[in-house]
Design a protein around this motif. Structure first.
Motif, PDB file in Angstrom:
ATOM      1  N   LEU A   1       0.990  -1.143  -0.032  1.00  0.00           N
ATOM      2  CA  LEU A   1      -0.081   0.020  -0.147  1.00  0.00           C
ATOM      3  C   LEU A   1       0.918   1.303   0.191  1.00  0.00           C
ATOM      4  CD1 LEU A   1      -2.617   1.446   0.150  1.00  0.00           C
ATOM      5  CD2 LEU A   1      -2.718   1.281   2.341  1.00  0.00           C
ATOM      6  N   ASN A   2       2.198   1.207   0.676  1.00  0.00           N
ATOM      7  CA  ASN A   2       2.909   2.252   0.821  1.00  0.00           C
ATOM      8  C   ASN A   2       3.430   2.594  -0.555  1.00  0.00           C
ATOM      9  OD1 ASN A   2       2.370   2.758   3.452  1.00  0.00           O
ATOM     10  ND2 ASN A   2       4.357   1.838   4.240  1.00  0.00           N
ATOM     11  N   THR A   3       3.960   1.679  -1.348  1.00  0.00           N
ATOM     12  CA  THR A   3       4.627   1.682  -2.611  1.00  0.00           C
ATOM     13  C   THR A   3       3.539   2.396  -3.466  1.00  0.00           C
ATOM     14  OG1 THR A   3       5.952  -0.293  -2.290  1.00  0.00           O
ATOM     15  CG2 THR A   3       5.518   0.296  -4.347  1.00  0.00           C
ATOM     16  N   ILE A   4       2.030   1.749  -3.432  1.00  0.00           N
ATOM     17  CA  ILE A   4       1.207   2.428  -4.303  1.00  0.00           C
ATOM     18  C   ILE A   4       0.918   3.926  -4.086  1.00  0.00           C
ATOM     19  CG2 ILE A   4      -1.452   2.470  -4.628  1.00  0.00           C
ATOM     20  CD1 ILE A   4      -1.154  -0.620  -4.547  1.00  0.00           C
ATOM     21  N   LYS A   5       1.002   4.217  -2.700  1.00  0.00           N
ATOM     22  CA  LYS A   5       0.604   5.436  -2.363  1.00  0.00           C
ATOM     23  C   LYS A   5       1.919   6.390  -2.830  1.00  0.00           C
ATOM     24  CE  LYS A   5      -0.013   5.707   2.008  1.00  0.00           C
ATOM     25  NZ  LYS A   5      -0.718   5.503   3.555  1.00  0.00           N
ATOM     26  N   SER A   6       3.049   5.963  -2.702  1.00  0.00           N
ATOM     27  CA  SER A   6       4.184   6.584  -3.219  1.00  0.00           C
ATOM     28  C   SER A   6       4.197   6.826  -4.836  1.00  0.00           C
ATOM     29  CB  SER A   6       5.602   5.917  -3.001  1.00  0.00           C
ATOM     30  OG  SER A   6       6.776   6.538  -3.323  1.00  0.00           O
TER      31      SER A   6
ATOM     32  N   ALA B   1       3.921  12.154   4.045  1.00  0.00           N
ATOM     33  CA  ALA B   1       3.440  13.208   3.031  1.00  0.00           C
ATOM     34  C   ALA B   1       2.189  13.234   2.496  1.00  0.00           C
ATOM     35  CB  ALA B   1       4.344  13.005   1.500  1.00  0.00           C
ATOM     36  N   LEU B   2       1.411  11.904   2.515  1.00  0.00           N
ATOM     37  CA  LEU B   2      -0.001  11.975   2.684  1.00  0.00           C
ATOM     38  C   LEU B   2      -0.794  12.951   3.806  1.00  0.00           C
ATOM     39  CD1 LEU B   2      -2.538  10.955   1.301  1.00  0.00           C
ATOM     40  CD2 LEU B   2      -2.305   8.591   2.474  1.00  0.00           C
ATOM     41  N   ALA B   3      -0.208  12.510   4.900  1.00  0.00           N
ATOM     42  CA  ALA B   3      -0.675  13.069   6.351  1.00  0.00           C
ATOM     43  C   ALA B   3      -0.836  14.659   6.027  1.00  0.00           C
ATOM     44  CB  ALA B   3      -0.083  12.655   7.441  1.00  0.00           C
ATOM     45  N   LEU B   4       0.577  15.253   5.371  1.00  0.00           N
ATOM     46  CA  LEU B   4       0.617  16.638   5.156  1.00  0.00           C
ATOM     47  C   LEU B   4      -0.721  17.088   4.232  1.00  0.00           C
ATOM     48  CD1 LEU B   4       2.038  19.201   5.616  1.00  0.00           C
ATOM     49  CD2 LEU B   4       3.518  18.432   3.951  1.00  0.00           C
ATOM     50  N   GLY B   5      -0.595  16.375   3.166  1.00  0.00           N
ATOM     51  CA  GLY B   5      -1.580  16.505   2.273  1.00  0.00           C
ATOM     52  C   GLY B   5      -2.809  16.729   2.945  1.00  0.00           C
ATOM     53  N   LYS B   6      -3.406  15.721   3.602  1.00  0.00           N
ATOM     54  CA  LYS B   6      -4.944  15.599   4.282  1.00  0.00           C
ATOM     55  C   LYS B   6      -5.088  17.003   5.203  1.00  0.00           C
ATOM     56  CE  LYS B   6      -5.629  10.740   4.206  1.00  0.00           C
ATOM     57  NZ  LYS B   6      -5.473   9.470   4.954  1.00  0.00           N
ATOM     58  N   LEU B   7      -3.739  17.102   5.984  1.00  0.00           N
ATOM     59  CA  LEU B   7      -4.017  18.218   6.749  1.00  0.00           C
ATOM     60  C   LEU B   7      -4.186  19.720   6.269  1.00  0.00           C
ATOM     61  CD1 LEU B   7      -3.475  19.629   9.755  1.00  0.00           C
ATOM     62  CD2 LEU B   7      -0.993  19.355   9.160  1.00  0.00           C
TER      63      LEU B   7
END
Length: 75
Positions: free
Chosen positions: A25-30, A63-69
């Motif tokens: 999942l992390n690979t896909i998110k990256s 990075a995803l958490a930052l985007g959500k924030l």
């Protein structure tokens, strides 16, 4: 409505991690982060360079958490 979407995305992430494993999942998110950055290249090079740098420094989860924030601060 946005909070429902956030909840649904979190549930989807949990389900996907259970199905394919957190590492996959992390690979896909990256990969999706890289794709999103590439799509932004045409819009704002300075912002894109900053996004790439932050993505590399933070890693996919943070990075995803930052985007959500950042998105939640626009509510």
């Amino acid at each position: 409505m946005i909070s429902d979407s956030k909840q649904a995305m979190q549930e989807l992430e949990v389900e996907l991690a259970a199905l394919i494993g957190q590492k996959n999942l992390n690979t896909i998110k990256s990969g999706l982060t890289t794709l999103a950055i590439a799509l932004c290249d045409q819009q704002d090079e300075e912002l894109t360079l900053l996004a790439k740098k932050l993505s590399q420094q933070l890693g996919p989860d943070k990075a995803l958490a930052l985007g959500k924030l950042l998105i939640s601060n626009n509510d």
